[in-house]
Scaffold this motif. Structure first.
Motif: not given
Length: 104
Positions: A13-15, A62-65, A91-97, A100-104
């Motif tokens: 799922x997306x964030x 989470x972003x680091x992991x 990982x790509x999906x979660x970071x892109x979607x 909040x994670x992409x900005x970390x």
């Protein structure tokens, strides 16, 4: 080797409210951290750890992991619904979607 993703619903799922709706306890996060330390080169374990961090509201961790998972072998994971997905794809999906994670 295919690993079953303990938090498969969060991974595909997306964030969203799904990830936030079921907060992760500190004990569960510690258990997942310990599991990831058993084989620190396991990309699937890093995805599970990142998902636990998301559910605990620890977006920076989470972003680091997720980023760490991208540096490890791309392993096939199995979601709770029986679908297969690559660890790098998760990982790509979660970071892109997740802004909040992409900005970390």
């Amino acid at each position: 080797m295919i690993r079953t993703l303990a938090l498969g619903l969060v991974a595909v799922a997306s964030f969203s409210s799904v990830a936030v709706a079921a907060p992760q306890s500190a004990d569960a996060v510690h258990a997942t951290e310990a599991s990831a330390q058993v084989d620190p080169r396991d990309g699937g374990a890093q995805i599970e750890l990142a998902n636990a961090y998301v559910r605990a509201g620890r977006t920076g961790d989470a972003a680091t992991a997720y980023r760490r998972a991208l540096t490890l072998d791309n392993v096939m994971l199995e979601t709770r619904t029986g679908d297969s997905i690559w660890s790098h794809q998760v990982a790509r999906h979660m970071l892109a979607g997740a802004p909040v994670l992409a900005a970390r």
